[in-house]
Every structure is written in structure tokens, then in C-alpha cells.
Design a protein around this motif. Structure first.
Motif, mmCIF file in Angstrom:
data_model
loop_
_atom_site.group_PDB
_atom_site.id
_atom_site.type_symbol
_atom_site.label_atom_id
_atom_site.label_comp_id
_atom_site.label_asym_id
_atom_site.label_seq_id
_atom_site.Cartn_x
_atom_site.Cartn_y
_atom_site.Cartn_z
ATOM 1 N N GLY A 1 98.237 59.451 33.857
ATOM 2 C CA GLY A 1 97.646 58.328 34.486
ATOM 3 C C GLY A 1 97.565 58.507 35.951
ATOM 4 N N ILE A 2 97.309 57.152 36.374
ATOM 5 C CA ILE A 2 97.213 57.040 37.954
ATOM 6 C C ILE A 2 98.473 56.840 38.580
ATOM 7 N N LEU A 3 98.921 57.382 39.521
ATOM 8 C CA LEU A 3 100.271 57.294 40.033
ATOM 9 C C LEU A 3 100.382 56.526 41.312
ATOM 10 N N ARG A 4 101.442 55.957 41.504
ATOM 11 C CA ARG A 4 101.827 55.206 42.486
ATOM 12 C C ARG A 4 102.321 56.090 43.867
ATOM 13 N N ASP A 5 102.500 55.627 45.045
ATOM 14 C CA ASP A 5 103.084 56.538 46.015
ATOM 15 C C ASP A 5 104.386 57.214 45.717
ATOM 16 N N ASP A 6 105.086 56.459 44.916
ATOM 17 C CA ASP A 6 106.328 57.227 44.637
ATOM 18 C C ASP A 6 106.303 58.092 43.439
ATOM 19 N N GLY A 7 105.072 58.487 43.018
ATOM 20 C CA GLY A 7 105.103 59.531 41.823
ATOM 21 C C GLY A 7 105.319 58.661 40.479
ATOM 22 N N SER A 8 105.484 57.532 40.362
ATOM 23 C CA SER A 8 105.505 56.888 38.897
ATOM 24 C C SER A 8 104.168 56.241 38.480
ATOM 25 N N LEU A 9 103.890 56.124 37.292
ATOM 26 C CA LEU A 9 102.790 55.567 36.952
ATOM 27 C C LEU A 9 102.332 54.047 37.412
ATOM 28 N N ASN A 10 101.285 53.953 37.646
ATOM 29 C CA ASN A 10 100.303 52.522 38.222
ATOM 30 C C ASN A 10 100.014 52.251 36.663
ATOM 31 N N ASN A 11 100.768 51.518 36.089
ATOM 32 C CA ASN A 11 100.270 51.140 34.509
ATOM 33 C C ASN A 11 98.977 50.447 34.436
ATOM 34 N N THR A 12 98.718 49.516 35.446
ATOM 35 C CA THR A 12 97.662 48.576 35.383
ATOM 36 C C THR A 12 96.417 49.502 35.621
ATOM 37 N N LEU A 13 96.311 50.182 36.761
ATOM 38 C CA LEU A 13 95.320 51.242 37.038
ATOM 39 C C LEU A 13 95.047 52.140 35.889
ATOM 40 N N SER A 14 96.102 52.390 35.467
ATOM 41 C CA SER A 14 95.925 53.624 34.453
ATOM 42 C C SER A 14 95.437 53.020 33.260
ATOM 43 N N VAL A 15 95.809 52.003 32.859
ATOM 44 C CA VAL A 15 94.836 51.364 31.737
ATOM 45 C C VAL A 15 93.774 50.906 31.913
ATOM 46 N N ASP A 16 93.256 50.292 32.899
ATOM 47 C CA ASP A 16 91.860 50.099 33.291
ATOM 48 C C ASP A 16 90.938 51.372 33.361
ATOM 49 N N ARG A 17 91.673 52.426 33.946
ATOM 50 C CA ARG A 17 90.868 53.911 33.888
ATOM 51 C C ARG A 17 90.831 54.225 32.503
ATOM 52 N N ARG B 1 95.456 47.522 23.426
ATOM 53 C CA ARG B 1 94.874 46.232 23.429
ATOM 54 C C ARG B 1 93.469 46.240 24.425
ATOM 55 N N ALA B 2 93.823 46.901 25.708
ATOM 56 C CA ALA B 2 92.650 47.020 26.639
ATOM 57 C C ALA B 2 91.505 47.735 25.974
ATOM 58 N N ILE B 3 91.617 48.827 25.331
ATOM 59 C CA ILE B 3 90.467 49.425 24.636
ATOM 60 C C ILE B 3 90.004 48.860 23.480
ATOM 61 N N LYS B 4 90.607 48.162 22.705
ATOM 62 C CA LYS B 4 90.174 47.055 21.688
ATOM 63 C C LYS B 4 89.238 46.247 22.060
ATOM 64 N N LEU B 5 89.418 45.468 23.167
ATOM 65 C CA LEU B 5 88.897 44.388 23.865
ATOM 66 C C LEU B 5 87.844 45.099 24.412
ATOM 67 N N LYS B 6 87.573 46.080 25.143
ATOM 68 C CA LYS B 6 86.431 46.618 25.637
ATOM 69 C C LYS B 6 85.420 46.946 24.545
ATOM 70 N N LEU B 7 86.049 47.492 23.274
ATOM 71 C CA LEU B 7 84.983 47.820 22.231
ATOM 72 C C LEU B 7 84.621 46.516 21.650
ATOM 73 N N ILE B 8 85.404 45.751 21.628
ATOM 74 C CA ILE B 8 84.876 44.139 21.041
ATOM 75 C C ILE B 8 83.526 43.735 22.037
ATOM 76 N N GLU B 9 83.916 43.759 23.257
ATOM 77 C CA GLU B 9 82.867 43.299 24.119
ATOM 78 C C GLU B 9 81.702 44.156 24.266
ATOM 79 N N ALA B 10 81.839 45.138 23.994
ATOM 80 C CA ALA B 10 80.517 46.143 23.957
ATOM 81 C C ALA B 10 79.843 46.220 22.682
ATOM 82 N N GLY B 11 80.514 45.501 21.871
ATOM 83 C CA GLY B 11 79.808 45.140 20.391
ATOM 84 C C GLY B 11 80.022 46.564 19.348
ATOM 85 N N ILE B 12 80.940 47.325 19.878
ATOM 86 C CA ILE B 12 81.034 48.557 18.851
ATOM 87 C C ILE B 12 82.331 48.712 18.293
#
Ligand code: PBG
Ligand code: ZN
Length: 340
Positions: free
Chosen positions: A144-160, A187-198
Motif C-alpha cells: 500500500g501507500i506508507l506514512r512517514d513512519d513506514g506504516s500503511l496509510n489505509n485511507t490512501l491505500s484503499v483509494d489507490r 467495500r471500496a472496490i464494490k462501490l466503485k464497480l457499482i458506480e461505474a455500472g459494471i
């Protein structure tokens, strides 16, 4: 007249007599709830951005990293033998492609999107799964995408990651399978799939119960996805965490997963069984991972057992535990073994 037959009839306990039920090979096969068929198998492919590449992976016996020009010749005979599904992993080999955001993951000219298009066109009956993760594309090798301390930034990672999944789905993947283990990505992927109509035509397979450990080494050699520092223990599950796995399975079903995956397979048969119980109305996939495959090869080479016998025995255990789909590097061999 009394006969010898009557005199021996009920002297024993009838319920103790089991051998008759499995005396014949066909009767033995009927003892299994599920038998391995070609359609249960998903074959992992490592696709390089070097179009002509065909490199054997030393730690992953008989498996190659291939460029897009080597893909169709490799798959043609397998599809003829009954190959139904592949899962694609992109491997950027070119210098300076990796960055902190894993930008190359959804490059339209990149190996995954190009091979989705190619395979859809060349093999209309092949079901194409795209693994979704950033670790092959990030400079630090984390999922995923990391914070400065090397841990995951969950919000940015899920968006990406959900954006990357969308590009694979829009390129023609039948199924997207996020393996990153960030919270909330289903959840994030399912919502984007729904929004895109696929959403109605894309299968969402979640690596729900993906455990951390030492079983992914050969894969990371093939994919070049070893983390440059630290490990994945704060996002992949701890090996003893059965309850945590059950919670992750419940969560992903609630978030809209269509298939639940457990990984690795053979040392997590209880988790496969839990997944089948929790997701009793769903297909359950098990990934017999690179380390398991390499172990079986090493043991066979050491004379411990015959490789074909063990390939079947390990798969029977995985199916017995509750899996209905098996991701396996043995797939090409099973296509031969299941034909003869
Ligand atoms: C990437 C990914 C991995 C595997 C599947 N997807 C490696 C990892 O998590 O480091 C492992 C598969 C295998 O070992 O065969 N997130
Ligand atoms: Zn990853």
C-alpha cells in the motif's frame, strides 16, 4: 436345510464393516464430497514488462516470468487441454518504474492491462482474474501507500487500490482479487464497480484470510515484491489468528465479496473449513502458495514421495476442508493428470 451361510450370518457387528464401501476405485472416489476437476483450478502467471522475456524462477520449479509475446504460445496448449482460468501478476522489470505510490500498477501500457486485453481476445473461454496489489510496483515493496513512519496509510491505500481494481475490470478482467490486506478495500472496490455500472459483471474475490509468514518467498523472487524494509505482519494475519481470520471473512462477506480466499492452503485447513462454514453460500478459494509448491518439489526430489501422488493428496485435503476453487502452480500438470 441349514447352510453354512446362515451359521456365520449375524455373529459379527455389521456396523463395524466398512471395507466393502470403498473396495472399488470408483466407490473410493464417491467417498469424497468434492473431486478435483479442471474447472476448479486457477493458474498463476507472472507477466513481465519485457515483452520477449521468458525466465525460469529458480525457487519456483518449472514456473517462469514471461513477457506478453510469450504468453499466447505458452497458454495455447494448456487451453486446449482444458485450462479455464488464470490469475495475473504484473512484474515491472524496467529501471525506475517503481515509486512510493505504485503508479505503474494501472499503467495502460503495463503488462497486466495489456495481457488482459490480449487474453480476452485470443482465448474467449478463459476466465481472467487480476490480482490487485501495489507491492510489485512500489519502491518500498509494501502492499500500500506508507506514512512517514513506514506504516500503511489505509485511507490512501484503499483509494489507490480500488482505482487499480477498476482499471483492470474496465480492461476486461472477469474477476479482480485484492491481495493487499488493507482494511475496507472490498467495500471500496464494490462501490466503485457499482458506480461505474459494471458491478453486475465482475467477480470480486477477496484474499480475506491471508496469513503472514515464510511461505511467499518464491513468489517474491518471481514478482520482485520483497519489502525493502520490515515485513507484512501488521497487515497480513498472524499465523495463530483463527478468530481474526473469521472476523476478516465475516467482514469481507458484508462488504460485498463474491468469493472468499484462504492463503496459504495446506497449513490453514481449519481456516478453509471456517470459511466454508461462514460463507456456506459462497465459493471458497484456497491458494496453494509458492512455498507450499516448492516444498512439495523439494521433498519429491529428496525421495520422500512421488510428486503426482502428493499433488493430488494435498489438493484432496484442501477440497475436503471446504475449498471449491484451488489456485495452484500444479495446474498445467493437473490438466494432463486429469485427462489420463
Ligand atoms: C501480493 C501477493 C503475494 C502472493 C499473492 N499475492 C505475495 C505477498 O503477499 O508477499 C503470494 C502467492 C504465493 O506465494 O504463491 N500481495
Ligand atoms: Zn502485495
Amino acid at each position: 436345510a441349514s447352510t453354512a451361510a446362515t451359521s456365520v450370518s449375524v455373529s459379527g457387528d455389521i456396523s463395524s464393516q466398512l471395507h466393502g464401501g470403498y473396495s472399488h476405485p470408483l466407490a473410493r472416489s464417491w467417498q469424497a464430497e468434492r473431486q478435483l476437476t479442471k474447472s476448479m483450478l486457477i493458474y498463476p502467471l507472472f507477466i513481465s514488462d519485457q515483452d520477449e522475456e521468458e525466465t525460469l524462477i529458480p525457487s519456483l520449479p518449472n514456473q517462469h516470468r514471461r513477457g506478453i509475446n510469450k504468453l499466447v504460445p505458452h497458454l495455447e496448449p494448456l487451453v486446449r487441454k482444458g485450462l479455464r482460468s488464470v490469475i495475473l501478476f504484473g512484474v515491472p522489470m524496467a529501471p525506475n518504474v517503481k515509486d512510493a505510490l505504485g503508479t505503474a500498477a494501472d499503467d495502460p501500457q503495463g503488462p497486466v492491462i495489456q495481457s488482459i486485453r490480449l487474453l480476452r481476445a485470443r482465448f474467449p473461454s478463459l476466465f481472467i482474474v487480476a490480482d490487485v496489489c501495489l507491492c510489485e510496483y512500489t519502491s518500498h515493496g509494501h502492499c500500500g501507500i506508507l506514512r512517514d513512519d513506514g506504516s500503511l496509510n489505509n485511507t490512501l491505500s484503499v483509494d489507490r487500490i480500488s482505482d487499480v481494481a477498476m482499471t483492470y475490470a474496465e480492461a476486461g478482467a472477469h474477476c479482480v482479487a485484492p491481495s493487499d490486506m488493507n482494511d475496507g478495500r472490498i467495500r471500496a472496490i464494490k462501490l466503485k464497480l457499482i458506480e461505474a455500472g459494471i458491478a453486475h459483471k465482475i467477480v470480486l474475490m477477496s484474499y480475506s484470510a491471508k496469513f503472514s509468514g515464510c511461505m511467499y518467498g518464491p513468489f517474491r523472487d518471481a514478482a520482485g515484491s520483497c519489502p525493502s524494509f520490515g515485513d507484512r505482519k501488521c497487515y497480513q494475519l498472524p499465523p495463530g489468528g483463527r478468530g481474526l481470520a473469521r472476523r476478516a471473512i465475516h467482514r469481507d462477506i458484508g462488504e460485498g465479496a463474491d468469493i472468499i480466499m484462504v492463503k496459504p492452503a495446506s497449513s490453514y485447513l481449519d481456516i478453509i473449513s471456517d470459511a466454508k462454514e461462514i460463507g456456506k453460500d459462497m465459493p471458497i478459494a484456497a491458494y496453494q502458495v509458492s512455498g507450499e509448491f516448492a516444498m512439495i518439489h523439494a521433498a519429491a526430489a529428496a525421495g520422500v514421495f512421488n510428486i503426482k501422488t502428493m499433488a493430488f493428496e494435498s489438493t484432496e485435503g484442501i477440497l475436503r476442508a471446504g475449498a471449491t476453487i484451488v489456485v495452484s502452480y500444479f495446474t498445467p500438470q493437473f490438466l494432463d493428470w486429469l485427462s489420463s
